[in-house]
Design a protein around this motif. Sequence first.
Motif, short mmCIF file in Angstrom:
data_model
loop_
_atom_site.label_atom_id
_atom_site.label_comp_id
_atom_site.label_asym_id
_atom_site.label_seq_id
_atom_site.Cartn_x
_atom_site.Cartn_y
_atom_site.Cartn_z
N GLY A 214 0.79 -1.22 0.00
CA GLY A 214 0.00 0.00 0.00
C GLY A 214 0.82 1.27 0.00
N GLY A 215 2.15 1.14 0.04
CA GLY A 215 3.01 2.31 0.06
C GLY A 215 3.29 2.85 -1.34
N THR A 216 4.10 3.91 -1.39
CA THR A 216 4.44 4.56 -2.65
C THR A 216 5.95 4.67 -2.79
N VAL A 217 6.48 4.18 -3.92
CA VAL A 217 7.91 4.32 -4.20
C VAL A 217 8.17 5.76 -4.63
N THR A 218 9.07 6.44 -3.91
CA THR A 218 9.34 7.85 -4.23
C THR A 218 10.68 8.05 -4.92
N SER A 219 11.63 7.13 -4.75
CA SER A 219 12.92 7.25 -5.43
C SER A 219 13.71 5.95 -5.27
N THR A 220 14.74 5.81 -6.06
CA THR A 220 15.65 4.67 -5.94
C THR A 220 17.08 5.19 -6.00
N ASP A 221 18.00 4.44 -5.42
CA ASP A 221 19.41 4.80 -5.43
C ASP A 221 20.22 3.52 -5.35
N ALA A 222 21.43 3.56 -5.87
CA ALA A 222 22.32 2.40 -5.79
C ALA A 222 23.72 2.87 -5.44
#
Length: 252
Positions: free
Chosen positions: A20-28
Motif C-alpha cells: 500500500g506504500g508509494t515508491v518515491t525514489s531509488t538509489d544504488a
Amino acid sequence: MIRASAVQDKFAAGVALLDGGTVTSTDAWGKHLFVHVAPAGDRPPVWLHVHLGLYGKFQHGPGSPAAPWGQLRLRLESERGWADLRGATASELLDEEGRRHIIGRLGADPLRKHADGDAPFERISRSRTAVGALLMDQKVIAGIGNVYRAEILFRHGIDPHRPGRDVTAGEWTALWSDLQVLMRAGVRTKKIITTRPEDRPPGRRSASTVRREDSHYVYRRTGEPCRTCGTPVRTEEMVARNLYWCPKDQAD
C-alpha cells in the motif's frame, strides 16, 4: 501505490509495511540497491535495502506477473508492472540512519556521477595486500565484480599479485578513468565488454555485434591464448573468487 507480497515468511513484517506504500525514489551504491518507500498512513518513510550477492535475482516486467513460485522473497506490483526478488543476500527495511551506515562502510562507486578515485588510491597505496584482492574489497571500491577485476588489470598490464603500495599514481589514474568508462558502458548496453575493437575479429568489432566469447581478454579463458601475446591465460583463487591473468602481459 505498490502491492507487496511473498511466499517466504522471512520478510513478512517488511512485506506488510511496504504493502500500500508509494515508491518515491531509488538509489544504488556499488552492489547495494535502496528503494525509498512512503508507507500507507502516517508511518515514516523507509528504505528497502537489497543486496543480491552471488545468487540473488531481481526479475521484473510489465503487466501482471505469473503465479508465485519457488522461494519468492518479495513481490512488488503496481499499475506499471511487477518485480520479484529471490535469493538475495540482504533484503531489509532501513531508516535514513541505517542507509547512511551501510554507505559509510563502502568505498567510492565508479558509476556515481561525482565519484572520485583519490580515496580508493589512498588506501591502496598504503597496503601490502595484492591489488587483485584490494579491487574486490567493497570498502575500497564499491561495485567492482570479478569480471572487471580481471579485465581492468589486464588492460593496464598490472600483475594482480602486485602489492597495492607498488601501484603508481599514474597507473591508478589511468585505471580508474578506464574503469568508469567500461562500467558505464556496461550499464548502457547491459553487456560487459572489455576488449578493444581492434582486438576483436573483423566484422565483430562494434558493441552490437561482438560475441560473448570475444568480449573479454582473460576472464574465464583459462588455458586459452592471450589475445595480444598468445601466452596461455592462467587462473587461481584469490579472495574466494577465480582470478584470471596473463603471466606475460601482466608481468612486473
